[in-house]
Structure formats: C-alpha cells, structure tokens
Design an enzyme around this catalytic site. Sequence first.
Site, PDB file in Angstrom:
ATOM      1  N   HIS A 198      -4.404 -12.274  27.550  1.00 26.88           N
ATOM      2  CA  HIS A 198      -3.273 -11.779  26.758  1.00 26.88           C
ATOM      3  C   HIS A 198      -2.167 -11.165  27.603  1.00 26.88           C
ATOM      4  CE1 HIS A 198      -5.953 -12.718  23.436  1.00 26.88           C
ATOM      5  NE2 HIS A 198      -4.812 -13.046  22.870  1.00 26.88           N
ATOM      6  N   ARG A 305       1.401 -11.391  16.470  1.00 30.50           N
ATOM      7  CA  ARG A 305       0.139 -10.721  16.833  1.00 30.50           C
ATOM      8  C   ARG A 305       0.282  -9.217  16.559  1.00 30.50           C
ATOM      9  NH1 ARG A 305       0.154 -14.730  21.320  1.00 30.50           N
ATOM     10  NH2 ARG A 305      -1.869 -15.736  21.360  1.00 30.50           N
ATOM     11  N   ARG A 341      -0.142 -12.235  11.440  1.00 30.71           N
ATOM     12  CA  ARG A 341      -1.600 -12.295  11.566  1.00 30.71           C
ATOM     13  C   ARG A 341      -2.177 -10.899  11.449  1.00 30.71           C
ATOM     14  NH1 ARG A 341      -4.372 -14.525  16.942  1.00 30.71           N
ATOM     15  NH2 ARG A 341      -3.767 -12.513  17.784  1.00 30.71           N
ATOM     16  N   GLU A 442     -10.133 -21.174  14.810  1.00 27.46           N
ATOM     17  CA  GLU A 442     -10.359 -20.917  16.236  1.00 27.46           C
ATOM     18  C   GLU A 442     -11.840 -20.764  16.555  1.00 27.46           C
ATOM     19  OE1 GLU A 442      -8.146 -17.437  17.427  1.00 27.46           O
ATOM     20  OE2 GLU A 442      -8.548 -16.386  15.564  1.00 27.46           O
ATOM     21  N   ASN A 465      -6.669 -21.267  22.087  1.00 28.10           N
ATOM     22  CA  ASN A 465      -7.182 -20.403  23.168  1.00 28.10           C
ATOM     23  C   ASN A 465      -8.653 -20.067  22.906  1.00 28.10           C
ATOM     24  OD1 ASN A 465      -4.522 -20.381  23.840  1.00 28.10           O
ATOM     25  ND2 ASN A 465      -4.121 -18.306  23.111  1.00 28.10           N
ATOM     26  N   ASP A 466      -8.914 -19.667  21.679  1.00 31.76           N
ATOM     27  CA  ASP A 466     -10.298 -19.332  21.344  1.00 31.76           C
ATOM     28  C   ASP A 466     -11.121 -20.567  21.009  1.00 31.76           C
ATOM     29  OD1 ASP A 466     -10.661 -16.540  21.653  1.00 31.76           O
ATOM     30  OD2 ASP A 466      -9.306 -16.208  19.976  1.00 31.76           O
ATOM     31  N   ARG A 476     -12.736 -17.499  28.174  1.00 36.34           N
ATOM     32  CA  ARG A 476     -11.353 -17.828  28.529  1.00 36.34           C
ATOM     33  C   ARG A 476     -10.798 -16.963  29.651  1.00 36.34           C
ATOM     34  NH1 ARG A 476      -8.187 -16.005  22.947  1.00 36.34           N
ATOM     35  NH2 ARG A 476      -6.357 -15.517  24.155  1.00 36.34           N
ATOM     36  N   CYS A 513      -1.104 -22.640  17.354  1.00 35.89           N
ATOM     37  CA  CYS A 513      -0.404 -21.485  17.915  1.00 35.89           C
ATOM     38  C   CYS A 513      -1.056 -20.975  19.201  1.00 35.89           C
ATOM     39  CB  CYS A 513      -0.287 -20.363  16.881  1.00 35.89           C
ATOM     40  SG  CYS A 513      -1.876 -19.701  16.390  1.00 35.89           S
TER      41      CYS A 513
END
Length: 590
Positions: A198, A305, A341, A442, A465-466, A476, A513
């Site tokens: 992140h 986020r 989110r 995800e 990503n997840d 990750r 996303c």
Amino acid sequence: MDKAAQNEVVVKGIAASQGIAYGQIFLYVQKDLDLPQFQIDASRRVEEIARFDRALLETRKEIGRVRAEVARNLGEDEARIFDAHLMVLEDQALIGETIREMETTGLNIEACFHRVSQRYVQAFEAIPDEYLRERVADIRDVSKRLLHALLGQASASLSSVLQNRIVAANDISPSDAASIDRSNVLGIVTEGGSRTSHAVIVARSLKVPAIVGVKGITDVACDGAWAILDGYDGQIILNPTEQTLFRYGKLQEKRRTVESRIMAVNRLPAETQDGVRVQLMANIEKAEEIELVRNYQADGVGLYRTEYLFLNAEHLPDEDQQFEAYSAVAQGLAPLPVVLRTLDLGGDKADQSGVARVDSEANPFLGFRAIRICLENPEFFKKQLRAALRASAAGNVQIMYPMVCSVDEVVLAGHFLEEAKQELRDRGQAFDPKVKVGAMIEIPSAAATVDLLADECDFFSVGTNDLIQYTLAIDRLNVRINHLYQPTHPAMVRILRTIFTEAAKRKRPTGVCGEMAGDPSYAALLLGLGATSLSMAPPLIPTVKYLVRNMKMIDARKLAKEALELRDAKEIQALCEEFYRERTKDLSLG
Ligand code: PEP
Ligand code: MG
C-alpha cells in the site's frame, strides 16, 4: 555490505512507481526498541524506582486515554480489553519482582522490567488454557508501552524527512506513506515491499518514483549521499558519476517527449478505434485527491480506500468527520460516480494508532480484516454506513464491501445498511434510498460464487492485488517470492473470465480496481476478458487511455481468447506486452 565510499554503486530492485528522482538519501530505519542494559550504583536505586513509578503512572494515563476513546467510539465491550492492560500495570507481583530483580542483579530498571515481563510471557505461553494464553498479547503490549515511557523514545516518523530527499527504508507502512509530503519526498526505495504494497500504491498516486525489494540498500546507502532513483528500470545509482548524470539527463529529455505525447490524449475520450467507450476510473485514498481525479479526467472514482482516514488518526473519526470527507468527494465530483469502499483495515494496513484495535496476527492477510472487522462491530460499521449514506445525498455515491468471502456477509452487511438508513430516517437526514451496493471480488470463494453474489449486489469490482495473492498463495508483500506473483498466471486469466462472464449474464457491471488495471500491458487483456471499467491511480490514466485509443476492442477480445489457450504465465505476459508495444510504438524510447 559495506557502506559505499564515493564510488558509483548500482543496486537493482523492482520498479514500482515510474519516474526518476535525483537527490540526497534520507535513511529511514525503524529499529526495534533499543533497550540499554547497564549496572547502576546502589545509591541510585531509589531514583530508579521513582523513575519506574513515574513511567507506570504515565503509561496508565495513556492506556486510560485510549480506553476512553475506544469506549466512546466502539462501545464498552471493546474497551474492556484495556482493563486487562491496566491490570497488568497494577499487578503488584510484577512490580515487586522487577524491583527485586534490580536489587539482585544491580541492573537498570528497564532491563529488569524487560527480564521479568519476558518471564511472565514465557510462563503464560506454557499454560494450556486458551484465555490465559491470550493474555500474553496484553503483557507484550503493555511492556512495550512501559518501556517506551521509561526510555522516553518516540518512534521515528516520515514527517521528519528533510526537504527533497530520497527515502531509503527497510519498509514503509501505509500510515507512514499516508503522511508523506510530496514536497519533501523525491523518491522511495525499500528493501521489502512489492508493487502492490500500500505504500507503493500511495507513491503511485503521488507520482513519487519508487523501487522495492532492493536488498541491503539501508546498509549500502549513506545518509546524505547523492543518488539517482530510476523508477522505470528499478534501480538506484548511488554517488552517480558525471557521465551517468549526463546519460540520465538525456534519457529524461526523451521521457519528457513521450510524457507529452501521452498527456496529449488526457482531454480526449477513452474510446477504442472500433468505437467502444471504456470507463477509466480513479483510485483514491484521501478526499484531497479529487483534484487529481479531475486533472486526469477520470470517469469517476472506482475505489475510494476509506481506511486511510483511520490510519493516522489520533482518535477514530466520528460520523460527522467521515461524512465531511465522503461528501467532499461526492459533491466535488458529482455527477460522476464515487465508489466508496467500506473500511479495509488489517492486512498491511495495520492500525498503528491502536484506536481501531486490530491486534497483530500471525497471518494478517488471512486474518481479522476488512468486512470481518465491520460485521463484528455493528455500531462502528453503521457509523461509516450512515456517513456514506448521508454523502449519497450530495453526489453519486456507491457503497462497496471489501474482502467478501460469502453471500451471508453481504446479506448481513445489507441488514446493517438498512438499519443505518432507518436511523437516518428517524433523524430526518437525507440520503439516496437507491444507493447502489457492490462487492469486491478479491477472494477465490467470491470469484466462484459471483452468480450467487449477484442476487445481493448491483455491481462488482475485482481486487486483483488480493485475488492474485489468494489464488496463487503468494503473499503480496513477500520479496522472497515476488517473482511468483504472476498476474498473467493461467489460473488468473481463467478466474477473471469466469467472474466477468457470470457477472455479465446477470447484468452486473464489473470493473477491476487492483494494480493490474493501471498497468497498460494488462489493460487490453482485462477489457478483452470482459471488464466493464478499469480503476487506477489517477496519474496512470493517460497511459492506459493512450493504449485504449490506439487499439480495437475486437483485437482485445482475440488477445483474451489466445491468452486463455496458453499454459504459461510468461507466455501470456509476452503476448500482452507485444499487444501493447505494437500499438504504442510512439512511446518507445529507442
Ligand atoms: C485489491 O486487493 O486489488 C484492492 C484494490 O484492494 P487493496 O489493494 O486495498 O487491498
Ligand atoms: Mg484488496
């Protein structure tokens, strides 16, 4: 590795955020608590005990403050955990034993307290009773606080970066990253991390060049040394020679020409050559980023986020504070959609302030994270839902749940959403009663049940990503296995196809996303597989738009079909890169 003298040294890593930075190094090394141990004179023991008493008092006060905050925001039940912490501090056996340790060993009080608390930890760990074993975490937590108070050590912070520096660190936490001041930080280089950590995601939004996985950089780089950080090729050059500086100067000129070609499409629509309009959305972390969303002409916010509002908070943002942030985004961008989110704390977004109480866990990415935290704390969750709903009266807000694993979670979240709506009606506060609700896909279990989730959701967004880390079982953030984190693994291509196909059958728009969406070499594959939008850090939009305007959707579909037939991630990767290269020859540096 020895510290570099004045010789030029090139250290390789992984390119994570594009751009070149030239400046001096700021070494940002987070050390474990530096615990001194030394003998003290018997005549100073009374003074040591007084120091111990003062630290105990200070720590009690600090815990009391956190407790009150948590009680106010999360409720009495959640706050009770701190009673256990206070009990540790008031434990006369622990205090007495520490003083006795000092009398027998003659050591300073912090060393004695550390020894005694370690003995407690070991004793508790050996107890078969699960409840008592859990108290180990309390003892550890309290000991750390008390040792900090005794040593008067403040933890290092990125806000102390000198002007115009390249930050070299072991790692940078998301909350550290959130406090980065673009005017101070020229670039970031870390030993750990990955393209989807992140801190890197934040760097990309800020257009701060970054490279990760640079082993030994904090050993080899000296504080204040001059360096070129190359976020395109993933390398850092310490003490560059005149020749290297000249070469980079030339390269920069070429990059600027390419950049201006890319920016020329900024105001044009993201439309393919066969006339398909593609939605390119923005990922944001903070309300202040709406300027970026506008500047890069995004079609809306595909991922807000919201957890960043909580990461550096001294206390939990209340409903009004959350409402202010969310409505600033919604109103500022109306009528464009803003997908808000709900809280995704946990994973690498640990709660360092302690206010939201996410304990450290052995496997945080598989742990108490995101919607799991919210569903167990309905009052806390509903506060965010009410704030989001209220913001929906000011603009086009859509609510999205992260880390959804099964249908019942969305049903339960929906139940809390209905309660939140009723509470607002009771208060006479406005909201959009038809606010759309979606889920992030995800986790593989969500991907496999998109058809079922479609009954509860208006839209989906794929968090690659997840999804990659959970599908391939690749952490990750783990540098050691970074090469195995393959967005083009055949399993990913198949899973993506299933998600988009099942969602399309039920007419649920489904975008992407995760970081894959902002990588132009994957954009065509995602669109060809059926993604209805791509959402990315705003500065990445023009490059993806450039590709979109230079390709045909029919070719992207062919690409996806071919990719589905291949057996190997590298082959699929090469196919995607070739597709991109062929259509963007104008952007080549050669
Ligand atoms: C993702 O997992 O792809 C995503 C967008 O969410 P985050 O990176 O915040 O986990
Ligand atoms: Mg995610």
